[in-house]
Design an enzyme around this catalytic site. Structure first.
Site, PDB file in Angstrom:
ATOM      1  N   ASP A  29     -21.732 -14.525  -8.802  1.00 54.08           N
ATOM      2  CA  ASP A  29     -20.436 -13.854  -8.599  1.00 54.08           C
ATOM      3  C   ASP A  29     -19.623 -14.512  -7.494  1.00 54.08           C
ATOM      4  OD1 ASP A  29     -21.414 -11.978 -10.493  1.00 54.08           O
ATOM      5  OD2 ASP A  29     -22.379 -10.855  -8.886  1.00 54.08           O
ATOM      6  N   GLU A  65     -14.759  -7.467 -16.506  1.00 55.52           N
ATOM      7  CA  GLU A  65     -15.111  -7.235 -15.108  1.00 55.52           C
ATOM      8  C   GLU A  65     -14.674  -8.415 -14.248  1.00 55.52           C
ATOM      9  OE1 GLU A  65     -19.311  -6.597 -15.198  1.00 55.52           O
ATOM     10  OE2 GLU A  65     -19.756  -8.611 -15.892  1.00 55.52           O
TER      11      GLU A  65
END
Length: 575
Positions: free
Chosen positions: A70, A242
């Protein structure tokens, strides 16, 4: 702007006034044995390192090997800053600096002290998910989600090295992956992944929302607004939109988000609008990055690419960091989700990271940027790192499980000393463990240790761990008959005993203060375990153990394997 800067600095000062160095409460008062580690050496190389050697004008992917998922990147002037997920490992949210986007120096950890967050007994793939970075008027902002530990929060700093403020919680921001976007007029909004506007129509049905944020008041304002429901092609029932970011370029607002979950269906998509609040129109040829649909038998595959973050350089070029994985088998990888870098090409007003059907390259031409100084330690390619424990603190890249509330370790005369405590790896607690990421498919970790068990069950040594139910322990212990032995223990599921199952053992007779050498060697999905009673005289305790138990496919979750040192004292009856 001066008033805005003053209020922002006041916010930072308010949180940072409580900041302190990583220094938990006083050490345990009970007298327990301790393990002293003279050094710790990590050595790793991958097949791709030999097959794809970068020239002086190239860099190697991934740029940050091991579990650095991420990735969020941001530029301030000529400097780039980076932060990634750490879940329930601590210190959390590593902060890196670079000037060339390729080589990165870790300069701090944003979650670096007890009291900021409470991980409790959370699983190692819970807690702090995908962080995001923003900057305005001299203040750095990280927005993040503490999953199962209160929700979304914001922390600030005037220096990205830290200290970072205590969290400001965002009760109106649900879900995960919040990002703080500043528009040209100074207004701010938070975009995030949340529940769909109505009842979910299928598993993985989510939405992207936005809500205004008042920096001075430190709270959200107004009602949230739906930016994207389901995904860019709702008829296909896309899952998990997301990691949303908004960027502004040439009068357009771009919504960049991941889609498809974090496994092999992962991708990145783009939408745009003339207003930050939408409506957003998808790029007709989405996704702008994916590796799904490629032949599974391709050599040295890179899969599961997505969760990209775009950044511009001072010369007007654009680049993207993103996560992907490098499996050694059928979706088997122990190194976790890693950070990759590719240039972004703008076509007809749309950003393209990689055209559909193309494979992510292991080497690519470097950005035309000044080199990062001081020269960072290696994070890509093949490398060896030896930690002599002769500094005042452990390396910033070393982590432990959850958040320690006691000081059970110390650096003493060139040694790392761990107090052996009853808390165990496998017990969903906070054990005496420090470690570093496994960054290669083929890797070894070795150490020289001095430890003397005082009762049956006391143990210390090396650990290869993915989570509380999936790990190996190699070290010295005392058995129920009072015999000291080198043992290998394995836990491959939550149904195994908390400390693991004994796989192999060798009795030893060590003089007081005598060292033992320990080594764990990973070869893809096979792990070897060795020990020595004299320097360099290695004996194999067990070879070809099934190391796939440390893979995400078998262990689950979102993290990769770590290699480190550990000490445990068996609890006395009734304690």
């Amino acid at each position: 702007m001066a008033a805005g800067l003053a209020s922002a600095l006041a916010i930072v000062a308010a949180g940072a006034s409580q900041a302190r160095a990583l220094e938990p409460a006083a050490p345990p008062t009970k007298t327990e044995p301790s393990a002293a580690f003279d050094w710790f050496e990590y050595d790793g190389a991958d097949p791709s390192d030999a097959a794809f050697k970068p020239t002086a004008s190239q860099y190697a992917n991934p740029i940050l090997k091991g579990t650095y998922p991420d990735p969020a990147v941001m530029r301030v002037g000529k400097d780039f800053y980076y932060v990634s997920s750490t879940f329930a490992w601590f210190p959390g949210l590593p902060v890196f600096h670079s000037t060339d986007l390729v080589h990165w120096n870790q300069i701090g950890n944003a979650i670096d002290r007890p009291g900021m967050l409470d991980f409790g007994r959370l699983g190692l793939s819970r807690a702090v998910f995908a962080p995001t970075l923003s900057h305005r008027d001299g203040v750095f902002y990280i927005l993040n989600t503490c999953v199962d530990c209160r929700g979304n929060f914001l922390i600030t700093a005037t220096d990205p090295k830290g200290p970072w403020s205590d969290p400001v919680w965002l009760p109106a921001v649900e879900g995960i992956d919040p990002y703080l976007f500043f528009d040209d007029d100074g207004s701010a909004m938070i975009v995030f992944n949340g529940e769909p506007p109505g009842p979910p129509e299928y598993s993985g049905h989510r939405a992207i929302w936005a809500i205004g944020y008042d920096i001075k008041a430190r709270k959200t304002v107004g009602e949230r607004k739906l930016l994207l429901d389901k995904g860019v092609n709702p008829a296909a029932k896309p899952i998990w939109p997301e990691g949303p970011h908004i960027l502004k370029k040439d009068g357009w607002y771009y919504l960049i988000a991941a889609e498809g979950g974090t496994a092999e269906g992962h991708s990145q998509v783009a939408l745009r609008s003339k207003s930050a609040w939408g409506p957003y129109v998808p790029y007709p040829n989405n996704p702008i990055l994916t590796q799904r649909g490629l032949p599974k038998d391709r050599p040295l595959p890179i899969t599961s690419a997505g969760h990209a973050n775009l950044v511009d350089t001072p010369d007007g070029k654009w680049w993207a960091t993103f996560l992907a994985v490098r499996p050694y088998g059928d979706d088997l990888y122990n190194t976790g989700r890693e950070t990759f870098l590719l240039p972004v090409e703008w076509k007809d007003g749309w950003p393209i990271i990689l055209e559909n059907g193309k494979t992510i390259p292991y080497v690519h031409a470097k950005p035309n940027l000044p080199p990062t100084t001081p020269k960072p330690p290696p994070t890509s390619g093949a490398f060896k790192v030896r930690e002599a424990f002769d500094g005042k603190a452990l390396p910033l890249s070393w982590v432990t499980m959850r958040i320690p509330q006691q000081k059970w370790w110390r650096l003493d005369g060139g040694k790392l000393v761990l107090s052996a405590r009853p808390e165990t790896i496998g017990g969903m607690t906070q054990p005496s463990f420090w470690g570093r990421r496994q960054q290669h498919m083929n890797a070894s970790a070795s150490t020289e240790m001095r430890f003397r068990p005082t009762k049956a069950g006391d143990k210390a040594g090396l650990v290869a761990v993915q989570n509380d139910a999936h790990f190996f322990f190699l070290g010295l212990t005392r058995n129920a008959d009072g015999q000291d032995e080198i043992v290998l223990e394995r836990r491959a599921s939550a149904s195994d005993p908390e400390g693991g199952v004994k796989v192999a053992g060798a009795p030893v007779a060590l003089k007081a203060g005598a060292p033992v050498w320990l080594k764990i060697t990973a070869r893809g999905g096979a792990y070897d375990f060795s020990y020595a009673l004299a320097a360099g005289q290695w004996k194999t305790l067990k070879a070809d153990e099934d190391g796939t138990i440390l893979s995400t496919k078998k262990a689950g979750g979102f993290v990769g394997a770590l290699l480190g040192v550990y000490a445990h004292a068996d609890a006395a009856p009734g304690r």
